[in-house]
Structures are given as C-alpha cells and as structure tokens.
Design an enzyme around this catalytic site. Structure first.
Site, PDB file in Angstrom:
ATOM      1  N   ARG A   1     -25.515  74.608  34.048  1.00  0.00           N
ATOM      2  CA  ARG A   1     -24.153  74.459  33.517  1.00  0.00           C
ATOM      3  C   ARG A   1     -23.252  75.247  34.466  1.00  0.00           C
ATOM      4  O   ARG A   1     -23.344  76.479  34.546  1.00  0.00           O
ATOM      5  CB  ARG A   1     -24.068  75.017  32.100  1.00  0.00           C
ATOM      6  CG  ARG A   1     -22.738  74.774  31.386  1.00  0.00           C
ATOM      7  CD  ARG A   1     -22.846  75.333  29.973  1.00  0.00           C
ATOM      8  NE  ARG A   1     -21.646  75.166  29.191  1.00  0.00           N
ATOM      9  CZ  ARG A   1     -21.437  74.151  28.350  1.00  0.00           C
ATOM     10  NH1 ARG A   1     -22.338  73.198  28.232  1.00  0.00           N
ATOM     11  NH2 ARG A   1     -20.324  74.091  27.643  1.00  0.00           N
TER      12      ARG A   1
ATOM     13  N   HIS B   1     -20.168  65.372  32.103  1.00  0.00           N
ATOM     14  CA  HIS B   1     -21.016  65.960  31.066  1.00  0.00           C
ATOM     15  C   HIS B   1     -21.997  64.886  30.589  1.00  0.00           C
ATOM     16  O   HIS B   1     -21.949  64.425  29.452  1.00  0.00           O
ATOM     17  CB  HIS B   1     -20.137  66.441  29.910  1.00  0.00           C
ATOM     18  CG  HIS B   1     -20.779  67.459  29.024  1.00  0.00           C
ATOM     19  ND1 HIS B   1     -22.100  67.848  29.159  1.00  0.00           N
ATOM     20  CD2 HIS B   1     -20.288  68.171  27.965  1.00  0.00           C
ATOM     21  CE1 HIS B   1     -22.388  68.760  28.235  1.00  0.00           C
ATOM     22  NE2 HIS B   1     -21.312  68.972  27.508  1.00  0.00           N
TER      23      HIS B   1
ATOM     24  N   GLN C   1     -24.133  65.142  27.280  1.00  0.00           N
ATOM     25  CA  GLN C   1     -23.319  64.909  26.098  1.00  0.00           C
ATOM     26  C   GLN C   1     -23.165  63.414  25.836  1.00  0.00           C
ATOM     27  O   GLN C   1     -23.275  62.947  24.700  1.00  0.00           O
ATOM     28  CB  GLN C   1     -21.941  65.549  26.270  1.00  0.00           C
ATOM     29  CG  GLN C   1     -20.986  65.316  25.101  1.00  0.00           C
ATOM     30  CD  GLN C   1     -21.447  65.993  23.832  1.00  0.00           C
ATOM     31  OE1 GLN C   1     -21.663  67.202  23.814  1.00  0.00           O
ATOM     32  NE2 GLN C   1     -21.610  65.231  22.756  1.00  0.00           N
TER      33      GLN C   1
ATOM     34  N   ASP D   1     -11.639  65.476  22.642  1.00  0.00           N
ATOM     35  CA  ASP D   1     -12.191  66.728  23.146  1.00  0.00           C
ATOM     36  C   ASP D   1     -11.045  67.732  23.199  1.00  0.00           C
ATOM     37  O   ASP D   1      -9.870  67.377  23.011  1.00  0.00           O
ATOM     38  CB  ASP D   1     -12.807  66.500  24.536  1.00  0.00           C
ATOM     39  CG  ASP D   1     -13.562  67.711  25.065  1.00  0.00           C
ATOM     40  OD1 ASP D   1     -13.884  68.617  24.266  1.00  0.00           O
ATOM     41  OD2 ASP D   1     -13.820  67.759  26.280  1.00  0.00           O
TER      42      ASP D   1
ATOM     43  N   CYS E   1     -17.074  66.293  20.801  1.00  0.00           N
ATOM     44  CA  CYS E   1     -18.236  66.969  21.380  1.00  0.00           C
ATOM     45  C   CYS E   1     -18.330  68.438  20.969  1.00  0.00           C
ATOM     46  O   CYS E   1     -19.360  69.074  21.234  1.00  0.00           O
ATOM     47  CB  CYS E   1     -18.232  66.823  22.890  1.00  0.00           C
ATOM     48  SG  CYS E   1     -16.728  67.396  23.693  1.00  0.00           S
TER      49      CYS E   1
ATOM     50  N   ARG F   1     -27.840  66.021  20.628  1.00  0.00           N
ATOM     51  CA  ARG F   1     -28.016  66.646  21.943  1.00  0.00           C
ATOM     52  C   ARG F   1     -29.495  67.019  22.127  1.00  0.00           C
ATOM     53  O   ARG F   1     -30.070  66.833  23.211  1.00  0.00           O
ATOM     54  CB  ARG F   1     -27.138  67.896  22.067  1.00  0.00           C
ATOM     55  CG  ARG F   1     -25.641  67.639  22.159  1.00  0.00           C
ATOM     56  CD  ARG F   1     -25.258  66.958  23.459  1.00  0.00           C
ATOM     57  NE  ARG F   1     -25.678  67.743  24.612  1.00  0.00           N
ATOM     58  CZ  ARG F   1     -24.981  68.775  25.124  1.00  0.00           C
ATOM     59  NH1 ARG F   1     -23.829  69.141  24.576  1.00  0.00           N
ATOM     60  NH2 ARG F   1     -25.411  69.422  26.190  1.00  0.00           N
TER      61      ARG F   1
END
Length: 330
Positions: A105, A132, A135, A227, A267, A295
């Site tokens: 990440r 991402h 996700q 988001d 998310c 996830r």
C-alpha cells in the site's frame, strides 16, 4: 519462473476476473468449514508492506493470508529502513529472499512498479494513488452476489476521479459493465484510463463515460458508488473540496433518480453528510459492510490465482506482468 504481479485491474483478463470472483464466492461460502484445498498458502509467508494508513486492507489481507494457511508479515514502512532512505529496489530484493509474495500500500504507481520490477515474487497493489484494484474486485463480488451478474449493469460513481474511480472504470469494463463517473470539472478521472476502459469495453460490451451532472449520471443506475472527496495526502484540501463536491453527494435525490432497487456502495471510511448522507449509508439500498467483508474473500481468491493454487483459475491466461499498470499510469 517469472513472478505474476497484480498492479492494475487489467493485469487480469476478463475470464480470470470472473474466475477469481467465482473462487471468492466459494471461499466465502466455506469460510467456517474450510477443506484442505482452502489452504493453498500453507508453508508460505506474505509481506504486507504499508506506507499509508489502513484498516480494511490491512486486516483483510492479514486474516486472509492466515486463513489460506500462510504467515502474514505486517510491515510498517516508517519503522523499517525504507523510512531511513533504503531504496524500494533494495527492499524488494531483500523481501524476495524472505517471503513468497509482497502486498504493498503506497503512493505513486511508479513506486509500486519499481518494486515489482526488482522483486522475483508476486507483488500486489493494495492501493496506490493511481488505482485500488483489490477494492474493485470486492466491489464486483458484492454487485454480482446481489444482482446475479455484472454484464450490462450501469454503475454510477459520484465524486472525485481518484484511484477508486480508475479501478472501477477498468474492472467494470472487463466485466462488461457501463461505468459512468460524475465529477466536477477539473476533478475527472485520467483521460487515458477512460480511453483504456472503452478499448476494453469494445470487446466486452462495457462502456466508460465521464459526466458533470450528478443526477443525470444517477438516472437509471443499477449501482451508485462514492468515495471520500479528499483522499490520503489531500487533507489540506478538505474544506475547499467540500464546497466543490457538494452537488455530488450520494443522497436521497441520487437514490430516487436511480433504479428502484439500486445498490449503494462506498469503499469506506465514509464521512456521513459529506460524500454520502447518513440515511443512504445506513438505508435499505446500502451494501457497504458486505462490500467491506468481501475484501477478505476476493483477496484470498486473488492470492490463490497468483500462486497458481486453484485448478481452472491459473489456466485462464498468462498475461498480467504488471505492464498494464505502466501503460495506464503514463
């Protein structure tokens, strides 16, 4: 053997993406009664390298690796030699001697690609400033289990054209979805990502469209998604962005404009009454906590693919060396 990386959504083919989602559904169904085949990482270690804060990504990968029989090694980059200037290439070379995969990440997509180029074990993008993709796999799993399929559905994303929007455009195109992004002028997703998604959609029946009117974009949507308006590193812009993005809030008006059975996704973490109203986040259309749970299952399936541990998944193709990430980030 050349390592198989997952740096961008397009590092999977459409067939591989569908196979990963099938496998994720299986892992979810069998989670409390796993069989011997559900532990393909037995005897393996996976480094989880975090250069940004995380809740869902860190926990889901940590638990997921353990449930697959592996050993998760969580690394806070600030407390390693990376925090003192060791190069990402040297770090990748060393980690490759200790672990069987590296989950990262980080910030720039280019940094992720440099690490993958220097590693000889699989590298997974657990979030970069550009994309991402883990996700998006969980998002598609959530939509599919609620709607029974993906092809032909319209997903409307309201807000900043950020890393999440980029992955939804690419992953949605691979699945044959129509992905509409409504953003304020100047905050749209990268044009090259939109173009790439439409190139994919020409073969899958998908579509990528950028709009500026939130309610027009929400009209008739099967899925509404949003988001945060200020991503990590943009906290200083929060007040100014709140003014610019206010018309793009996922609120009751947006839900009313969509299909009666619209699915609402976020998310997380969410800021109630900013990018999404509390009544919508907690309302009957919301699947945000199923989405968060998925996830875990989608990432377990992805790890199985990268380790070529599930028959029928690894056979779906041999592409995906990470080059797609480089092309789309340019």
């Amino acid at each position: 053997m050349t390592a198989r990386h997952f740096l961008l959504d397009t590092d999977l083919t459409s067939a591989e993406q569908a196979a990963v989602l099938d496998l994720a559904d299986g892992y979810k169904a069998r989670r409390r009664a796993p069989g011997p085949a559900d532990r393909p990482l037995a005897g393996r270690s996976v480094a989880l390298l975090f250069e940004k804060p995380s809740t869902r990504t860190r926990l889901s990968f940590d638990v997921g690796v353990a449930e697959l029989g592996g050993h998760p090694v969580v690394i806070d980059a600030a407390s390693t030699q990376l925090g003192r200037g060791e190069t990402i290439e040297d770090t990748a070379a060393v980690l490759s001697r200790y672990v069987d995969a590296i989950v990262v990440r980080t910030f720039a997509q280019e940094r992720l690609e440099r690490l993958a180029a220097a590693a000889n074990v699989p590298v997974i993008n657990a979030l970069s400033d550009h994309a991402h993709p883990c996700q998006a796999l969980a998002d598609l799993q959530t939509i599919r289990e609620r709607r029974g399929g993906l092809a032909g559905l319209t997903l409307t994303y309201l807000g900043d054209g950020n890393n999440v929007a980029h992955s939804l455009l690419l992953a949605g195109a691979l699945a044959g979805m129509r992905v509409h992004v409504a953003s304020p002028p100047g905050y749209e997703p990268f044009e090259q990502v939109v173009r790439h998604a439409n190139e994919i959609g020409a073969a899958t029946g998908g579509e990528a469209l950028v709009m500026h009117d939130a309610l027009e974009a929400a009209a008739g949507a099967d899925v509404l998604y949003t988001d945060v308006w200020a991503s990590m590193g943009q906290e200083g812009e929060s007040d100014s962005r709140s003014l610019v993005f206010q018309p793009y809030q996922l609120d009751e008006k947006a839900v009313e404009a969509a299909k009666p059975d619209v699915l609402v996704l976020h998310c997380l973490p969410a800021h109630r009454e900013l990018e999404i109203s509390g009544s919508v986040l907690d309302g009957p259309h919301s699947a945000v906590f199923d989405q968060a749970e998925n996830r875990l299952h989608a990432q377990k399936a992805l790890l199985s693919l990268l380790f070529a541990a599930e028959a029928g998944v690894a056979e779906a193709g041999t592409g995906g060396t990470g080059a797609g990430g480089a092309d789309a980030a340019r």
